[in-house]
Design an enzyme around this catalytic site. Structure first.
Site, PDB file in Angstrom:
ATOM      1  N   THR A 182     105.699 -15.863  60.911  1.00  0.00           N
ATOM      2  CA  THR A 182     105.901 -16.248  62.316  1.00  0.00           C
ATOM      3  C   THR A 182     107.204 -17.029  62.509  1.00  0.00           C
ATOM      4  O   THR A 182     107.562 -17.854  61.673  1.00  0.00           O
ATOM      5  CB  THR A 182     104.724 -17.096  62.838  1.00  0.00           C
ATOM      6  OG1 THR A 182     103.548 -16.309  62.789  1.00  0.00           O
ATOM      7  CG2 THR A 182     104.930 -17.574  64.254  1.00  0.00           C
ATOM      8  N   GLY A 212      96.483 -13.101  66.747  1.00  0.00           N
ATOM      9  CA  GLY A 212      96.449 -14.528  66.407  1.00  0.00           C
ATOM     10  C   GLY A 212      96.777 -15.404  67.600  1.00  0.00           C
ATOM     11  O   GLY A 212      96.694 -14.989  68.759  1.00  0.00           O
TER      12      GLY A 212
HETATM   13  N1  ASP Z   1      99.833 -17.949  63.506  1.00  0.00           N
HETATM   14  C1  ASP Z   1     100.106 -16.603  63.092  1.00  0.00           C
HETATM   15  C2  ASP Z   1      98.889 -15.742  63.280  1.00  0.00           C
HETATM   16  O1  ASP Z   1      97.799 -16.221  63.032  1.00  0.00           O
HETATM   17  C3  ASP Z   1     100.498 -16.499  61.676  1.00  0.00           C
HETATM   18  C4  ASP Z   1     101.598 -17.388  61.258  1.00  0.00           C
HETATM   19  O2  ASP Z   1     101.882 -18.425  61.856  1.00  0.00           O
HETATM   20  O3  ASP Z   1     102.221 -17.047  60.283  1.00  0.00           O
HETATM   21  O4  ASP Z   1      99.042 -14.583  63.590  1.00  0.00           O
END
Ligand code: ASP
Length: 315
Positions: A182, A212
């Protein structure tokens, strides 16, 4: 002119110096710095916070090292499905997309949703149709491919496991070592307007159209000129349950906490209580910035008009 600031992240998790090679460390640092400087240049030229966060995110999405745009992780079906959101704190306008494929810069599509649709949140094929209608740049599957992400997926694709792993860890450690992908940016411009943006490929081996926190306004992304701009990274399910980004805003608005205090409560108390590993970046309307995480590390960078500048990876 008020103090202007940009803050970015490239994911949080088990980011440890001993797992890094000097080359990789350099590549991450340069990648973050280039994106931060692009966002800062927009602010310096009196551009808007919205344009600054978009400029930074496009660069991170184009960088194969980060799990967003090019270099996104693979789903259970072996394809890349990406999520993104952007919010303008001066108007509370917002745009999000989820499960989009072949869109070169999902953050551009989220911005199109914000500006040129009557909606806030588009998903799947409909979002792709909207991308075509708006002339948003598309790329073939090969563009998004990275060998590392593919190997990462191959290691778990026959299992029911999904992985939030982010970076360069050895494959045998994949299942026990957590890293989150992300990318995100928040900014406060010269007029004191705030914006936030987040973009992600989500989780390796995700299935059933899992989405997500990143594209969910109030969970992974939120901006409001009265309080703050927030972009999160971490185990999305917990950030959704905590309504993490909006909770920071609420603590500031209703309890009078500073940005730093509010983020600290959400990341180190509320998320910790539900095993919500990860972190967030934030900015307030005075241009104050914070970068807080409860994981071993978070790829992060910030630059402010008062000369403060930081690029960091580890705790
Ligand atoms: N928060 C993101 C998700 O759950 C993943 C991440 O932050 O890497 O899709």
């Amino acid at each position: 002119m008020s103090k202007f600031t940009i803050v970015i992240h490239g994911g949080a998790g088990t980011i440890l110096k001993e797992d890094m090679t000097p080359d990789l460390e350099h590549a991450y640092t340069e990648g973050l710095k280039t994106a931060m400087d692009a966002g800062f240049a927009v602010l310096e030229e009196e551009g808007s916070a919205v344009n600054a966060v978009k400029a930074a995110l496009v660069i991170l999405e184009d960088n194969v090292l980060f799990n967003a745009g090019r270099g996104s992780v693979f789903t259970k079906k072996g394809v890349q499905e990406m999520d993104a959101a952007i919010m303008d704190g001066s108007t509370l306008d917002a745009g999000s997309v989820a499960g989009v494929r072949n869109v070169r810069n999902p953050i551009e599509l989220a911005a199109e949703v914000m500006r040129n649709s009557n909606h806030v949140f588009l998903s799947g094929k409909g979002a792709n149709d909207f991308a075509i209608k708006q002339g948003v740049k598309l790329e073939p599957d090969e563009y998004f491919f990275s060998q590392f992400r593919y190997d990462q997926w191959k290691a778990i694709r026959d299992s029911d496991n999904y992985s939030l792993d982010h970076t360069h860890q050895r494959l045998e450690e994949l299942m026990k070592d957590k890293k989150f992908g992300t990318v995100g940016a928040v900014a406060c411009d010269q007029k004191g307007n705030i914006a936030a943006a987040t973009s992600t490929g989500g989780m390796t081996n995700k299935k059933y159209g899992r989405i997500g926190d990143s594209p969910l306004i109030g969970c992974g992304t939120y901006a409001n000129n009265n309080t703050c701009g927030i972009s999160c990274t971490g185990h999305g399910e917990m950030f959704i349950r905590a309504v993490a980004a909006y909770d920071v805003s609420c603590l500031m608005e209703y309890k009078g906490y500073t940005l730093q205090e509010a983020m600290d409560i959400v990341v180190n108390e509320k998320l910790m209580k539900i095993n919500g590993e990860g972190g967030m970046i934030g900015v307030d309307a005075k241009g104050n910035a914070a970068m807080i995480f409860n994981s071993a590390g978070m790829y992060r960078a910030m630059r402010s008009s008062d000369g403060v500048e930081e690029v960091a990876l580890y705790r």
